[in-house]
Design an enzyme around this catalytic site. Structure first.
Site, PDB file in Angstrom:
ATOM      1  CB  SER A  78      -0.847  -0.007   1.272  1.00 37.73           C
ATOM      2  OG  SER A  78      -1.338   1.284   1.520  1.00 37.73           O
ATOM      3  CE1 TYR A 125      -3.429  -2.108   5.060  1.00 34.84           C
ATOM      4  CE2 TYR A 125      -2.734   0.088   4.405  1.00 34.84           C
ATOM      5  CZ  TYR A 125      -3.314  -1.125   4.099  1.00 34.84           C
ATOM      6  OH  TYR A 125      -3.792  -1.356   2.832  1.00 34.84           O
ATOM      7  CE  LYS A 173      -1.438  -4.054   2.702  1.00 38.41           C
ATOM      8  NZ  LYS A 173      -1.747  -5.387   2.176  1.00 38.41           N
TER       9      LYS A 173
END
Ligand code: NAD
Length: 310
Positions: free
Chosen positions: A152, A165, A169
Site C-alpha cells: 500500500s 498497517y 505493508k
C-alpha cells in the site's frame, strides 16, 4: 483475450470482496481455476458471518468457470496449509498465489494499543508469509510459480494513523525482495501490487467522484500481468484508475568520507551530495550495497578494489 490462464490454478486470499473478488473473477474469466479464500470479516477484522467467498464462487461458476471456496484465516498456518492441500486435491496443482487479504485498525501511534498493532501485522505480513510458505515447496518442486503480495502507499510512503498497517505493508515488500531472489532458480516469480481502489476499506475517505474513478476493475489488469507466464519478478507495480507505474527503492551515488570528514560534522556537510538523486540506482540485492561501499571506501583510500568475488 490473448493472456490466458487455462489449465492453471490460482489462490486469491480475501477474495470475497473488493480487490480480491475482482482479481478472482479476472483470473477465472481467463481460464484459471480459482480458490476463493475469505474469512468473511469486517474491515476491522471482526467476524461478520459473511459467506462472501461462496458468493464469488457462484459468480465464477455462473460464467462457466471452476472455483472452490475456502474460509481459512490467513494468520493460521495450519488452516492455510490445509487450503493449499485441498486446492491440489481438487485441481491438481497451484500455479498462482495472490496475497490480498487485509484489515485496518487505524489510530495515531500515540493512541495505538500494541494488540491492534500486532493484529494488523499478523494479517498482512504473517498472513502473506503463511500463504507463501504453504505453496513454496509445491511450486519449487514443479519449477513454476507466480506470487503477488499486496502493499500500500501507506507502507511505501507513510500515512497518518497507519503505523501498524504501514509497517506490515512495507514488510511484505521485504518478503518479496528475498522470495524473488530465492525463487528465481525454480521459476517462482514474486511481485508486489500497490493498489489504490474504491472498496469498503476506502469508501469513507474519498469523494464519490474519486471512488467512481478508482474501481477495482481498473487494477486487476495489472495484477493479471504480474502473474502471467512472462511476468517480471521483484517488481512493485502501482495501480489505480487505469494508471500504472513502477515503484522503485533507489540509492543515491552518495559520497565516501575520509579522515576529518568521517565525522558527524562531515556527514552533515556532505548531506546535499548524499541526497543528490542524480545517478541514483536500484540495488540488485543486499550485497550490491556492501560491494558498493567496500569499493567506494577502497577507491577513496587508494586501495585495490575488494569484493570482486561477490
Ligand atoms: P476489502 O476489505 O474489501 O477486502 C479484504 C478482504 O480480506 C475481505 O473480504 C476480508 O473478509 C478478507 N480478510 C480479512 N482478514 C482475513 C484473514 N485473516 N483471512 C482471510 N481473509 C481475510 O479490502 P480491499 O480494499 O479490497 O483490500 C484488498 C487488499 O488491498 C488489502 O490487502 C489492502 O490492504 C490492500 N490495499 C487496498 C487499497 C485500497 O485502496 N482499497 C490500497 C492499498 C492496499
Amino acid at each position: 483475450m490473448s493472456l490466458r490462464f487455462d489449465g492453471q490454478v490460482a489462490i486469491v486470499t480475501g477474495a470475497g470482496a473488493g480487490l480480491g473478488r475482482c482479481h478472482a473473477l479476472g483470473l477465472a474469466e481467463r481460464g484459471a481455476a480459482v480458490v476463493v479464500n475469505d474469512l468473511g470479516v469486517t474491515t476491522d477484522g471482526q467476524a461478520s458471518g459473511s459467506d462472501a467467498a461462496h458468493a464469488v464462487v457462484e459468480e465464477i461458476r455462473a460464467m462457466g468457470g471452476r472455483a472452490m471456496a475456502n474460509g481459512a484465516d490467513v494468520t493460521d498456518f495450519d488452516a492455510v496449509q490445509a487450503m493449499v492441500d485441498a486446492a491440489i486435491a481438487e485441481f491438481g496443482q497451484v500455479d498462482i498465489l495472490v496475497n490480498n487479504a487485509g484489515i485496518l485498525l487505524d489510530k495515531s501511534f500515540a493512541k495505538m494499543e500494541m494488540p491492534a498493532f500486532k493484529k494488523v501485522v499478523d494479517v498482512h505480513l504473517f498472513g502473506t508469509a503463511n500463504c507463501c510458505k504453504a505453496v513454496w515447496g509445491h511450486m519449487a518442486e514443479r519449477g513454476y510459480g507466480r506470487i503477488v503480495v499486496t502493499t500500500s502507499c501507506s507502507g511505501l510512503y507513510g500515512n497518518f494513523g497507519q503505523s501498524n498497517y504501514g509497517a506490515a505493508k512495507a514488510g511484505v515488500v521485504g518478503l518479496m525482495n528475498t522470495l524473488a531472489i530465492e525463487g528465481a532458480k525454480k521459476d517462482i516469480r514474486v511481485n508486489t501490487l500497490a493498489p489504490t481502489a474504491a472498496t469498503r476499506m476506502t469508501e469513507s475517505l474519498l469523494t464519490p467522484e474519486t471512488l467512481a474513478l478508482l474501481q477495482p476493475e481498473t487494477i486487476t489488469p495489472g495484477l493479471l500481468a504480474l502473474v502471467a507466464e512472462d511476468a517480471p519478478t521483484k517488481m512493485i507495480l502501482g495501480a489505480g484508475g487505469g494508471c500504472f507505474a513502477e515503484i522503485r527503492i533507489t540509492e543515491t551515488q552518495g559520497v565516501a568520507l575520509l579522515d576529518e570528514d568521517l565525522t558527524p560534522e562531515g556527514v552533515i556537510a556532505a548531506m546535499d551530495r548524499i541526497r543528490d538523486p542524480e545517478g541514483a540506482e536500484v540495488m540488485d540485492n543486499a550485497f550490491s550495497q556492501t560491494r558498493k561501499y567496500a569499493r567506494g571506501g577502497a577507491a577513496a583510500r587508494g586501495l585495490p578494489l575488494p569484493w570482486n568475488d561477490i
